[in-house]
Design a protein around this motif. Structure first.
Motif, PDB file in Angstrom:
ATOM      1  N   GLU A 139       0.831  -1.205   0.000  1.00 56.45           N
ATOM      2  CA  GLU A 139       0.000   0.000   0.000  1.00 56.45           C
ATOM      3  C   GLU A 139       0.873   1.265   0.000  1.00 56.45           C
ATOM      4  O   GLU A 139       0.618   2.204  -0.755  1.00 56.45           O
ATOM      5  CB  GLU A 139      -0.889  -0.021   1.246  1.00 56.45           C
ATOM      6  CG  GLU A 139      -1.677   1.230   1.500  1.00 56.45           C
ATOM      7  CD  GLU A 139      -2.342   1.204   2.873  1.00 56.45           C
ATOM      8  OE1 GLU A 139      -2.622   2.298   3.371  1.00 56.45           O
ATOM      9  OE2 GLU A 139      -2.575   0.120   3.434  1.00 56.45           O
ATOM     10  N   VAL A 140       1.896   1.272   0.829  1.00 57.02           N
ATOM     11  CA  VAL A 140       2.788   2.432   0.913  1.00 57.02           C
ATOM     12  C   VAL A 140       3.532   2.622  -0.398  1.00 57.02           C
ATOM     13  O   VAL A 140       3.624   3.740  -0.915  1.00 57.02           O
ATOM     14  CB  VAL A 140       3.763   2.284   2.106  1.00 57.02           C
ATOM     15  CG1 VAL A 140       4.870   3.322   2.049  1.00 57.02           C
ATOM     16  CG2 VAL A 140       2.999   2.380   3.427  1.00 57.02           C
ATOM     17  N   ILE A 141       4.049   1.546  -0.961  1.00 55.39           N
ATOM     18  CA  ILE A 141       4.778   1.644  -2.237  1.00 55.39           C
ATOM     19  C   ILE A 141       3.854   2.153  -3.332  1.00 55.39           C
ATOM     20  O   ILE A 141       4.248   2.996  -4.145  1.00 55.39           O
ATOM     21  CB  ILE A 141       5.406   0.289  -2.608  1.00 55.39           C
ATOM     22  CG1 ILE A 141       6.562  -0.020  -1.660  1.00 55.39           C
ATOM     23  CG2 ILE A 141       5.885   0.280  -4.056  1.00 55.39           C
ATOM     24  CD1 ILE A 141       7.110  -1.412  -1.788  1.00 55.39           C
ATOM     25  N   SER A 142       2.623   1.691  -3.362  1.00 55.02           N
ATOM     26  CA  SER A 142       1.665   2.164  -4.370  1.00 55.02           C
ATOM     27  C   SER A 142       1.451   3.670  -4.255  1.00 55.02           C
ATOM     28  O   SER A 142       1.229   4.348  -5.261  1.00 55.02           O
ATOM     29  CB  SER A 142       0.335   1.427  -4.224  1.00 55.02           C
ATOM     30  OG  SER A 142       0.512   0.065  -4.536  1.00 55.02           O
ATOM     31  N   GLY A 143       1.556   4.194  -3.047  1.00 56.69           N
ATOM     32  CA  GLY A 143       1.411   5.637  -2.837  1.00 56.69           C
ATOM     33  C   GLY A 143       2.618   6.441  -3.298  1.00 56.69           C
ATOM     34  O   GLY A 143       2.571   7.672  -3.306  1.00 56.69           O
ATOM     35  N   LEU A 144       3.700   5.768  -3.673  1.00 58.52           N
ATOM     36  CA  LEU A 144       4.912   6.450  -4.118  1.00 58.52           C
ATOM     37  C   LEU A 144       5.093   6.415  -5.637  1.00 58.52           C
ATOM     38  O   LEU A 144       6.046   6.985  -6.161  1.00 58.52           O
ATOM     39  CB  LEU A 144       6.140   5.829  -3.431  1.00 58.52           C
ATOM     40  CG  LEU A 144       6.149   5.970  -1.915  1.00 58.52           C
ATOM     41  CD1 LEU A 144       7.225   5.098  -1.304  1.00 58.52           C
ATOM     42  CD2 LEU A 144       6.330   7.420  -1.512  1.00 58.52           C
ATOM     43  N   VAL A 145       4.172   5.751  -6.331  1.00 55.40           N
ATOM     44  CA  VAL A 145       4.241   5.694  -7.795  1.00 55.40           C
ATOM     45  C   VAL A 145       4.149   7.120  -8.337  1.00 55.40           C
ATOM     46  O   VAL A 145       3.340   7.922  -7.888  1.00 55.40           O
ATOM     47  CB  VAL A 145       3.098   4.815  -8.359  1.00 55.40           C
ATOM     48  CG1 VAL A 145       3.005   4.932  -9.871  1.00 55.40           C
ATOM     49  CG2 VAL A 145       3.295   3.369  -7.938  1.00 55.40           C
ATOM     50  N   GLY A 146       5.011   7.419  -9.277  1.00 58.33           N
ATOM     51  CA  GLY A 146       4.974   8.732  -9.907  1.00 58.33           C
ATOM     52  C   GLY A 146       5.943   9.738  -9.314  1.00 58.33           C
ATOM     53  O   GLY A 146       6.092  10.831  -9.863  1.00 58.33           O
ATOM     54  N   LEU A 147       6.602   9.405  -8.206  1.00 60.03           N
ATOM     55  CA  LEU A 147       7.598  10.325  -7.665  1.00 60.03           C
ATOM     56  C   LEU A 147       8.771  10.440  -8.633  1.00 60.03           C
ATOM     57  O   LEU A 147       9.198   9.448  -9.243  1.00 60.03           O
ATOM     58  CB  LEU A 147       8.135   9.831  -6.318  1.00 60.03           C
ATOM     59  CG  LEU A 147       7.257  10.017  -5.097  1.00 60.03           C
ATOM     60  CD1 LEU A 147       7.972   9.461  -3.865  1.00 60.03           C
ATOM     61  CD2 LEU A 147       6.926  11.482  -4.883  1.00 60.03           C
ATOM     62  N   HIS A 148       9.315  11.623  -8.753  1.00 56.45           N
ATOM     63  CA  HIS A 148      10.462  11.865  -9.621  1.00 56.45           C
ATOM     64  C   HIS A 148      11.651  11.035  -9.145  1.00 56.45           C
ATOM     65  O   HIS A 148      11.957  11.005  -7.959  1.00 56.45           O
ATOM     66  CB  HIS A 148      10.806  13.353  -9.607  1.00 56.45           C
ATOM     67  CG  HIS A 148      11.932  13.709 -10.502  1.00 56.45           C
ATOM     68  ND1 HIS A 148      11.836  13.619 -11.880  1.00 56.45           N
ATOM     69  CD2 HIS A 148      13.180  14.136 -10.242  1.00 56.45           C
ATOM     70  CE1 HIS A 148      12.986  13.980 -12.409  1.00 56.45           C
ATOM     71  NE2 HIS A 148      13.817  14.303 -11.442  1.00 56.45           N
ATOM     72  N   ASN A 149      12.318  10.349 -10.055  1.00 57.49           N
ATOM     73  CA  ASN A 149      13.508   9.530  -9.785  1.00 57.49           C
ATOM     74  C   ASN A 149      13.242   8.308  -8.912  1.00 57.49           C
ATOM     75  O   ASN A 149      14.165   7.753  -8.328  1.00 57.49           O
ATOM     76  CB  ASN A 149      14.631  10.364  -9.162  1.00 57.49           C
ATOM     77  CG  ASN A 149      15.235  11.320 -10.158  1.00 57.49           C
ATOM     78  OD1 ASN A 149      15.283  11.027 -11.352  1.00 57.49           O
ATOM     79  ND2 ASN A 149      15.685  12.458  -9.686  1.00 57.49           N
ATOM     80  N   VAL A 150      11.978   7.900  -8.794  1.00 62.03           N
ATOM     81  CA  VAL A 150      11.624   6.722  -7.998  1.00 62.03           C
ATOM     82  C   VAL A 150      10.847   5.750  -8.875  1.00 62.03           C
ATOM     83  O   VAL A 150       9.874   6.135  -9.526  1.00 62.03           O
ATOM     84  CB  VAL A 150      10.767   7.100  -6.763  1.00 62.03           C
ATOM     85  CG1 VAL A 150      10.273   5.859  -6.037  1.00 62.03           C
ATOM     86  CG2 VAL A 150      11.565   7.983  -5.814  1.00 62.03           C
ATOM     87  N   ARG A 151      11.276   4.506  -8.870  1.00 60.09           N
ATOM     88  CA  ARG A 151      10.511   3.431  -9.511  1.00 60.09           C
ATOM     89  C   ARG A 151       9.955   2.593  -8.370  1.00 60.09           C
ATOM     90  O   ARG A 151      10.716   2.004  -7.594  1.00 60.09           O
ATOM     91  CB  ARG A 151      11.413   2.602 -10.418  1.00 60.09           C
ATOM     92  CG  ARG A 151      10.763   1.374 -10.998  1.00 60.09           C
ATOM     93  CD  ARG A 151       9.893   1.693 -12.213  1.00 60.09           C
ATOM     94  NE  ARG A 151       9.019   0.591 -12.543  1.00 60.09           N
ATOM     95  CZ  ARG A 151       9.347  -0.464 -13.262  1.00 60.09           C
ATOM     96  NH1 ARG A 151      10.566  -0.570 -13.758  1.00 60.09           N
ATOM     97  NH2 ARG A 151       8.482  -1.417 -13.499  1.00 60.09           N
ATOM     98  N   ALA A 152       8.651   2.582  -8.211  1.00 61.66           N
ATOM     99  CA  ALA A 152       7.976   1.866  -7.123  1.00 61.66           C
ATOM    100  C   ALA A 152       7.346   0.597  -7.687  1.00 61.66           C
ATOM    101  O   ALA A 152       6.512   0.656  -8.588  1.00 61.66           O
ATOM    102  CB  ALA A 152       6.924   2.760  -6.483  1.00 61.66           C
ATOM    103  N   ILE A 153       7.756  -0.556  -7.145  1.00 64.47           N
ATOM    104  CA  ILE A 153       7.332  -1.851  -7.678  1.00 64.47           C
ATOM    105  C   ILE A 153       6.789  -2.703  -6.539  1.00 64.47           C
ATOM    106  O   ILE A 153       7.455  -2.874  -5.525  1.00 64.47           O
ATOM    107  CB  ILE A 153       8.524  -2.602  -8.317  1.00 64.47           C
ATOM    108  CG1 ILE A 153       9.237  -1.728  -9.349  1.00 64.47           C
ATOM    109  CG2 ILE A 153       8.086  -3.922  -8.911  1.00 64.47           C
ATOM    110  CD1 ILE A 153      10.608  -2.250  -9.736  1.00 64.47           C
TER     111      ILE A 153
END
Length: 180
Positions: free
Chosen positions: A18-32
């Motif tokens: 759930e937390v990782i899904s909330g980080l999708v789209g951050l600049h320079n971050v690939r959330a998987i």
């Protein structure tokens, strides 16, 4: 042992996906998120990802952590920890698993005492700045990413360190003479 050009961060805890899904789209971050992928499939996805930070919820030492906790809580069959360690050693050696640069542990105060010792004793003892507690929210993890500090990586002899885990006793990890 392979290290990647991205900074790989495992987000660990009940609400990790759930937390990782909330980080999708951050600049320079690939959330998987792992989803239904096997550990080897996740390793492939993570190693192919290109971003400054690659965050995921597939802990390569999950089975070892569960077995270590069960070993000291008396819930793992005899030899279970050793089997988990040898499986991890083999997978790391074959590069089916890759150790992360950091672990962000969500809400460690809510964990059982032995599990908390796994994260903040055993793993943090092996690489002190590489295991960081955080509240379980995307905003808190985002702030934690900003504050990650450099420090020694995992032990040079990861295999020896893993094989020594049965001697890493909860409440004594990191203390002089703290082996069983």
């Amino acid at each position: 042992m392979r290290r990647l050009s991205s900074t790989v961060v495992v987000v660990a805890g009940e609400r990790a996906a759930e937390v990782i899904s909330g980080l999708v789209g951050l600049h320079n971050v690939r959330a998987i998120t792992r989803g239904e992928r096997t550990p080897a499939e996740m390793t492939d996805v993570v190693t192919r990802a290109s971003a400054t930070y690659v965050l995921h919820d597939a802990d390569p030492l999950a089975e070892v952590g569960e077995a270590w906790t069960g070993f000291f809580d008396g819930t793992t069959p005899v030899g279970g920890l050793e089997v988990a360690v040898e499986a991890a050693v083999g997978a790391l050696r074959a590069e089916r698993l890759v150790l992360p640069d950091y672990y962000i542990v969500l809400d460690p105060d809510g964990l059982t005492p032995t599990r908390r010792h796994w994260w903040l004793g055993v793993l943090a003892g092996a690489a002190p700045t590489r295991v960081v507690p955080s509240p379980a929210s995307a905003g808190a993890v985002k702030e934690t990413l900003r504050g990650l500090s450099a420090g020694r990586w995992w032990p040079a002899d990861v295999e020896g360190w893993l094989r020594g885990l049965p001697r890493q006793v909860p409440d004594r990890v990191g203390l002089p003479g703290a082996t069983a």
